[in-house]
Design a protein around this motif. Structure first.
Motif, PDB file in Angstrom:
ATOM      1  N   SER A  55      10.129 -42.366  12.564  1.00 36.98           N
ATOM      2  CA  SER A  55      10.344 -43.815  12.590  1.00 36.98           C
ATOM      3  C   SER A  55      11.811 -44.211  12.599  1.00 36.98           C
ATOM      4  O   SER A  55      12.123 -45.393  12.809  1.00 36.98           O
ATOM      5  N   ALA A  56      12.715 -43.265  12.378  1.00 33.82           N
ATOM      6  CA  ALA A  56      14.129 -43.600  12.492  1.00 33.82           C
ATOM      7  C   ALA A  56      14.480 -44.001  13.916  1.00 33.82           C
ATOM      8  O   ALA A  56      15.504 -44.651  14.156  1.00 33.82           O
ATOM      9  N   PHE A  57      13.609 -43.641  14.886  1.00 31.55           N
ATOM     10  CA  PHE A  57      13.845 -44.022  16.279  1.00 31.55           C
ATOM     11  C   PHE A  57      13.495 -45.491  16.525  1.00 31.55           C
ATOM     12  O   PHE A  57      13.879 -46.069  17.542  1.00 31.55           O
ATOM     13  N   LYS A  58      12.739 -46.101  15.612  1.00 36.68           N
ATOM     14  CA  LYS A  58      12.323 -47.490  15.811  1.00 36.68           C
ATOM     15  C   LYS A  58      13.506 -48.451  15.893  1.00 36.68           C
ATOM     16  O   LYS A  58      13.359 -49.581  16.362  1.00 36.68           O
ATOM     17  N   LEU A  59      14.662 -48.013  15.450  1.00 36.61           N
ATOM     18  CA  LEU A  59      15.862 -48.842  15.586  1.00 36.61           C
ATOM     19  C   LEU A  59      16.028 -49.296  17.032  1.00 36.61           C
ATOM     20  O   LEU A  59      16.343 -50.465  17.296  1.00 36.61           O
ATOM     21  N   PHE A  60      15.790 -48.400  17.985  1.00 36.51           N
ATOM     22  CA  PHE A  60      16.003 -48.706  19.393  1.00 36.51           C
ATOM     23  C   PHE A  60      14.866 -49.567  19.945  1.00 36.51           C
ATOM     24  O   PHE A  60      15.083 -50.393  20.833  1.00 36.51           O
TER      25      PHE A  60
ATOM     26  N   GLY B 281      19.529 -49.225   6.413  1.00 31.52           N
ATOM     27  CA  GLY B 281      19.070 -47.916   6.854  1.00 31.52           C
ATOM     28  C   GLY B 281      17.654 -47.949   7.368  1.00 31.52           C
ATOM     29  O   GLY B 281      17.022 -49.001   7.483  1.00 31.52           O
ATOM     30  N   LYS B 282      17.162 -46.752   7.696  1.00 25.21           N
ATOM     31  CA  LYS B 282      15.785 -46.608   8.169  1.00 25.21           C
ATOM     32  C   LYS B 282      15.280 -45.224   7.810  1.00 25.21           C
ATOM     33  O   LYS B 282      15.997 -44.226   7.922  1.00 25.21           O
ATOM     34  N   THR B 283      14.028 -45.193   7.361  1.00 31.94           N
ATOM     35  CA  THR B 283      13.371 -43.923   7.052  1.00 31.94           C
ATOM     36  C   THR B 283      12.707 -43.369   8.313  1.00 31.94           C
ATOM     37  O   THR B 283      12.468 -44.093   9.281  1.00 31.94           O
ATOM     38  N   GLY B 284      12.404 -42.090   8.258  1.00 31.55           N
ATOM     39  CA  GLY B 284      11.674 -41.462   9.346  1.00 31.55           C
ATOM     40  C   GLY B 284      10.860 -40.291   8.818  1.00 31.55           C
ATOM     41  O   GLY B 284      11.372 -39.486   8.034  1.00 31.55           O
ATOM     42  N   THR B 285       9.606 -40.212   9.213  1.00 30.41           N
ATOM     43  CA  THR B 285       8.718 -39.110   8.811  1.00 30.41           C
ATOM     44  C   THR B 285       7.882 -38.719  10.020  1.00 30.41           C
ATOM     45  O   THR B 285       7.310 -39.596  10.676  1.00 30.41           O
TER      46      THR B 285
ATOM     47  N   TYR C 276       4.177 -34.289   7.988  1.00 32.13           N
ATOM     48  CA  TYR C 276       5.325 -34.137   7.068  1.00 32.13           C
ATOM     49  C   TYR C 276       6.217 -32.945   7.459  1.00 32.13           C
ATOM     50  O   TYR C 276       6.733 -32.233   6.619  1.00 32.13           O
ATOM     51  N   ARG C 277       6.418 -32.774   8.774  1.00 31.05           N
ATOM     52  CA  ARG C 277       7.261 -31.658   9.221  1.00 31.05           C
ATOM     53  C   ARG C 277       8.750 -32.010   9.169  1.00 31.05           C
ATOM     54  O   ARG C 277       9.599 -31.123   9.078  1.00 31.05           O
ATOM     55  N   ASP C 278       9.057 -33.297   9.245  1.00 26.57           N
ATOM     56  CA  ASP C 278      10.449 -33.763   9.163  1.00 26.57           C
ATOM     57  C   ASP C 278      10.477 -35.043   8.338  1.00 26.57           C
ATOM     58  O   ASP C 278       9.540 -35.865   8.418  1.00 26.57           O
ATOM     59  N   ALA C 279      11.531 -35.220   7.580  1.00 28.18           N
ATOM     60  CA  ALA C 279      11.739 -36.467   6.849  1.00 28.18           C
ATOM     61  C   ALA C 279      13.226 -36.814   6.917  1.00 28.18           C
ATOM     62  O   ALA C 279      14.079 -35.941   6.722  1.00 28.18           O
ATOM     63  N   LEU C 280      13.524 -38.073   7.239  1.00 31.70           N
ATOM     64  CA  LEU C 280      14.910 -38.487   7.435  1.00 31.70           C
ATOM     65  C   LEU C 280      15.184 -39.823   6.762  1.00 31.70           C
ATOM     66  O   LEU C 280      14.278 -40.645   6.565  1.00 31.70           O
ATOM     67  N   PHE C 281      16.454 -40.020   6.435  1.00 23.28           N
ATOM     68  CA  PHE C 281      16.954 -41.343   6.108  1.00 23.28           C
ATOM     69  C   PHE C 281      18.351 -41.443   6.688  1.00 23.28           C
ATOM     70  O   PHE C 281      19.207 -40.588   6.422  1.00 23.28           O
ATOM     71  N   VAL C 282      18.568 -42.473   7.488  1.00 23.79           N
ATOM     72  CA  VAL C 282      19.875 -42.713   8.108  1.00 23.79           C
ATOM     73  C   VAL C 282      20.279 -44.133   7.786  1.00 23.79           C
ATOM     74  O   VAL C 282      19.476 -45.068   7.974  1.00 23.79           O
ATOM     75  N   GLY C 283      21.483 -44.312   7.290  1.00 19.59           N
ATOM     76  CA  GLY C 283      21.919 -45.659   6.953  1.00 19.59           C
ATOM     77  C   GLY C 283      23.386 -45.715   6.612  1.00 19.59           C
ATOM     78  O   GLY C 283      24.109 -44.714   6.690  1.00 19.59           O
ATOM     79  N   PHE C 284      23.838 -46.909   6.213  1.00 22.16           N
ATOM     80  CA  PHE C 284      25.258 -47.098   5.923  1.00 22.16           C
ATOM     81  C   PHE C 284      25.456 -48.177   4.874  1.00 22.16           C
ATOM     82  O   PHE C 284      24.599 -49.043   4.653  1.00 22.16           O
TER      83      PHE C 284
ATOM     84  N   VAL D 153       8.361 -37.700   2.479  1.00 22.35           N
ATOM     85  CA  VAL D 153       8.628 -38.733   3.472  1.00 22.35           C
ATOM     86  C   VAL D 153      10.111 -39.104   3.428  1.00 22.35           C
ATOM     87  O   VAL D 153      10.845 -38.715   2.520  1.00 22.35           O
ATOM     88  N   GLY D 154      10.532 -39.871   4.436  1.00 20.32           N
ATOM     89  CA  GLY D 154      11.941 -40.236   4.524  1.00 20.32           C
ATOM     90  C   GLY D 154      12.442 -41.043   3.350  1.00 20.32           C
ATOM     91  O   GLY D 154      13.621 -40.997   2.996  1.00 20.32           O
ATOM     92  N   GLY D 155      11.533 -41.807   2.733  1.00 21.31           N
ATOM     93  CA  GLY D 155      11.940 -42.609   1.583  1.00 21.31           C
ATOM     94  C   GLY D 155      11.983 -41.838   0.293  1.00 21.31           C
ATOM     95  O   GLY D 155      12.273 -42.414  -0.773  1.00 21.31           O
ATOM     96  N   ASP D 156      11.726 -40.539   0.349  1.00 20.47           N
ATOM     97  CA  ASP D 156      11.721 -39.706  -0.862  1.00 20.47           C
ATOM     98  C   ASP D 156      13.039 -38.916  -0.939  1.00 20.47           C
ATOM     99  O   ASP D 156      14.087 -39.473  -1.213  1.00 20.47           O
ATOM    100  N   LEU D 157      12.980 -37.616  -0.733  1.00 18.78           N
ATOM    101  CA  LEU D 157      14.174 -36.771  -0.897  1.00 18.78           C
ATOM    102  C   LEU D 157      15.359 -37.223  -0.030  1.00 18.78           C
ATOM    103  O   LEU D 157      16.487 -37.308  -0.530  1.00 18.78           O
ATOM    104  N   PRO D 158      15.160 -37.504   1.263  1.00 20.81           N
ATOM    105  CA  PRO D 158      16.323 -37.923   2.060  1.00 20.81           C
ATOM    106  C   PRO D 158      16.986 -39.182   1.526  1.00 20.81           C
ATOM    107  O   PRO D 158      18.227 -39.259   1.466  1.00 20.81           O
ATOM    108  N   ALA D 159      16.188 -40.183   1.141  1.00 18.52           N
ATOM    109  CA  ALA D 159      16.765 -41.425   0.620  1.00 18.52           C
ATOM    110  C   ALA D 159      17.489 -41.181  -0.697  1.00 18.52           C
ATOM    111  O   ALA D 159      18.539 -41.785  -0.967  1.00 18.52           O
ATOM    112  N   ARG D 160      16.963 -40.286  -1.529  1.00 21.59           N
ATOM    113  CA  ARG D 160      17.614 -39.993  -2.810  1.00 21.59           C
ATOM    114  C   ARG D 160      18.940 -39.265  -2.597  1.00 21.59           C
ATOM    115  O   ARG D 160      19.936 -39.536  -3.285  1.00 21.59           O
TER     116      ARG D 160
END
Length: 627
Positions: A366-371, A530-534, A538-546, A568-575
């Motif tokens: 879902s981090a791609f949803k930005l576009f 930012g935005k989460t992505g999963t 559950y093979r990938d989890a991301l958080f990208v932000g500023f 999920v992206g809102g778990d370990l990556p966000a932390r």
């Protein structure tokens, strides 16, 4: 006028000699036949072998990478200094090498038959190789002109080249070439480079103990490295000192006074690799390519303070996440202009040098949803635009939400914050795949994207974390595209500004992710976006932000693409993202910003049919709403 008596004696001698040659013509013929190939070989060697090869610099100079504060953090490439001059060295320096490597150097002709015989006897008694019979001249021939090989043929070539070198060069010239090119371990070639690498001084200033230690390294450069194997190197140095006493190069008192040699590891301690170093080195190498002595000190954008913060944040989070079944982590931190200030490509570089921040192609989810939502904003939508949440099927594909269920109408803001898959697919369908791909390209995504693949809306196209973080940096900067870079450079002048209403809309929705959506674990005491992505299973989890002036992307997953334990992206990556930003703010490495503005709760469904028809409603939204 030659006297008659002399003529008679000369004629008699000639007749005797001629008769001797005739009687032994077979032996003379065999001797000439044996010497002729040797003469031809020596002539060929003189014409074909580059006699000064050992003095030449390496094809590429060594690189010392400097962080943004000017401190070295890594070194790359082999290191070689200018040739040494024997007469400029203290007498004990060449004496140390001669004592342990070739005591008869100034007395043999390149091949020491007596030394070979002694080595054979000693090795036979020990039933293993204890001594070598090669002279320094033979070692020079081997290292400078021959390929690594163990055979009698190779030994014969080595001996022939050694004889030729002795005919062409003086003993000091041979010794200079040998000391200037021999390998001292740790990527260091030549005495000049070794003296600076291990002791931080030129070879002309080496003490007796330091010279003995360097002379001892040559036998086994890896096993006798004084940095990694100090005890072995010290024991070997004492053997060299004893040999110097035996050859009367130094006195017993001088040997005892050599004392404990201290290796200065300022350069030697620098790692030869690292995730950031591996990424930036090809770019640096192309800029400083070409032969040369010494090393080049290259400034980079890495901020070692932020790098340490990233490493600590990852270690802290991973320490308590054994049940999560997360094998690897990647982190990229950059300024909004693309200046990469920290990079982590895995949990342990020594064990896994593969850089997952750059080399791994993974789905962004879902981090791609930005576009997707950027395309919608460009088409006239706003964060408050309401979209139907009924199930949708596109080309036989029916998306589902992470939490299940469908049918709830949401604003773009709430759909983005909650990472609603059904509405993202509907927005993608109406905005068009071409517009979504164009939005991704405008922000800097260069990975392959298919316009006709509706699943692109949920981030099924693979990209890398560096590229994705750079795209988010474009939103932070309000200019596009942002290209990540690791060497200080002049910013590109061809950047295009994001339209103000589009930029504001993206910030609105990305802020909602952190304040009230799937990225709540990343909340700070100031505005954050930012935005989460999963990805599936559950093979990938991301958080990208500023926040402030720092953009950070975090990915977690497994190299074999095995599922994690509901991460999920809102778990370990966000932390991890939050911990990096919190520590960065505390250290003054991230700019302060205003506290987040209060937001309304997610909007309730509305009856679309009763809404008044307005000219400002975009065409794609009117088609969705049936207006």
């Amino acid at each position: 006028m030659i006297p008659e008596g002399a003529k008679t004696r000369l004629a008699s001698a000639w007749a005797v000699s001629r008769a001797f040659v005739v009687r032994h013509r077979l032996w003379f013929g065999a001797g000439i036949g044996a010497l002729l190939p040797l003469v031809i070989l020596l002539v060929w060697l003189g014409a074909s072998l580059p006699i000064s090869r050992a003095l030449e610099p390496l094809p590429n100079r060594a690189l010392i990478l400097l962080d943004s504060q000017g401190r070295p953090f890594a070194r790359r490439g082999a290191y070689k200094e200018a040739p040494v001059v024997i007469k400029a060295l203290p007498k004990h320096v060449p004496a140390a090498f001669l004592a342990i490597e070739d005591r008869r150097f100034y007395r043999h002709i390149g091949v020491d038959l007596g030394g070979v015989a002694r080595a054979l006897v000693v090795n036979a008694k020990a039933n293993r190789t204890v001594q070598g019979g090669s002279t320094i001249t033979q070692q020079l021939a081997k290292n400078a002109f021959l390929k690594p090989e163990r055979s009698l043929r190779r030994k014969g070539q080595e001996a022939m080249i050694a004889l030729w070198l002795e005919l062409r060069l003086s003993k000091d010239e041979i010794l200079s070439r040998y000391l200037s090119s021999i390998y001292f371990g740790d990527g260091v070639y030549g005495l000049g480079a070794a003296a600076r690498h291990y002791f931080g001084k030129p070879p002309e200033q080496l003490s007796i103990g330091e010279a003995a230690m360097l002379a001892g390294i040559i036998k086994a450069p890896v096993d006798l490295d004084p940095v990694d194997h100090a005890d072995k190197a010290g024991a070997r140095a004492r053997l060299v000192l004893d040999a110097m006493v035996e050859t009367r190069a130094i006195t017993p008192e001088q040997a005892r006074g050599a004392g404990q040699v201290v290796v200065r590891t300022t350069r030697a301690d620098l790692p030869v690799g690292g995730y950031f170093a591996d990424w930036i080195s090809p770019q640096v190498k192309s800029a400083f390519d070409g032969p040369g002595y010494g090393e080049v000190r290259v400034p980079t954008t890495l901020d070692s303070r932020l790098q340490r913060i990233v490493e600590r944040a990852v270690a802290k989070t991973m320490k308590g996440s054994a049940k999560a079944k997360v094998g690897q982590v990647a982190v990229v931190a950059m300024r909004p202009d693309g200046q990469v200030v920290a990079m982590l490509g895995g949990t342990n570089y020594r064990q896994t040098p593969f850089n997952r921040a750059v080399q791994a192609k993974r789905q962004p989810g879902s981090a791609f949803k930005l576009f997707v939502y950027l395309a919608a904003l460009r088409d006239g939508a706003t964060p408050d635009s309401l979209v139907i949440g009924d199930p949708i099927t596109i080309g036989g594909w029916t998306p589902a939400n992470y939490e299940g269920g469908a049918g709830r109408d949401l604003t773009l803001r709430d759909a983005f914050a909650q990472s609603n898959n059904i509405i993202a697919a509907r927005v993608y369908q109406e905005a068009g795949g071409e517009a979504v791909v164009r939005a991704a390209r405008d922000l800097g995504i260069v990975s392959p994207l298919r316009e006709d693949d509706a699943t692109l809306a949920l981030g099924t196209a693979e990209t890398n974390l560096l590229e994705l973080t750079g795209a988010y940096a474009a939103v932070a900067a309000g200019r596009m595209p942002v290209r990540p870079y690791g060497r200080p450079e002049t910013l590109a002048s061809d950047l295009k500004p994001l339209e103000p209403f589009v930029h504001d809309g993206l910030l609105d929705m990305m802020g909602a992710v952190v304040e009230q959506g799937t990225g709540r674990a990343a909340r700070l005491g100031q505005k954050a976006y930012g935005k989460t992505g999963t990805t599936q299973d559950y093979r990938d989890a991301l958080f990208v932000g500023f926040t402030g002036d720092l953009v950070v992307g975090v990915w977690v997953g497994n190299d074999d693409h095995s599922p994690m334990n509901r991460v999920v992206g809102g778990d370990l990556p966000a932390r991890i993202w939050r911990d990096v930003m919190t520590a960065g703010l505390k250290a003054g490495l991230v700019a302060r910003d205003d506290p987040p503005e209060p937001r309304y709760q997610p909007s309730e469904p509305q009856t679309i049919e009763e809404a008044p028809r307005q000219k400002r409603v975009p065409k794609w939204l009117r088609r969705i709403l049936g207006l």
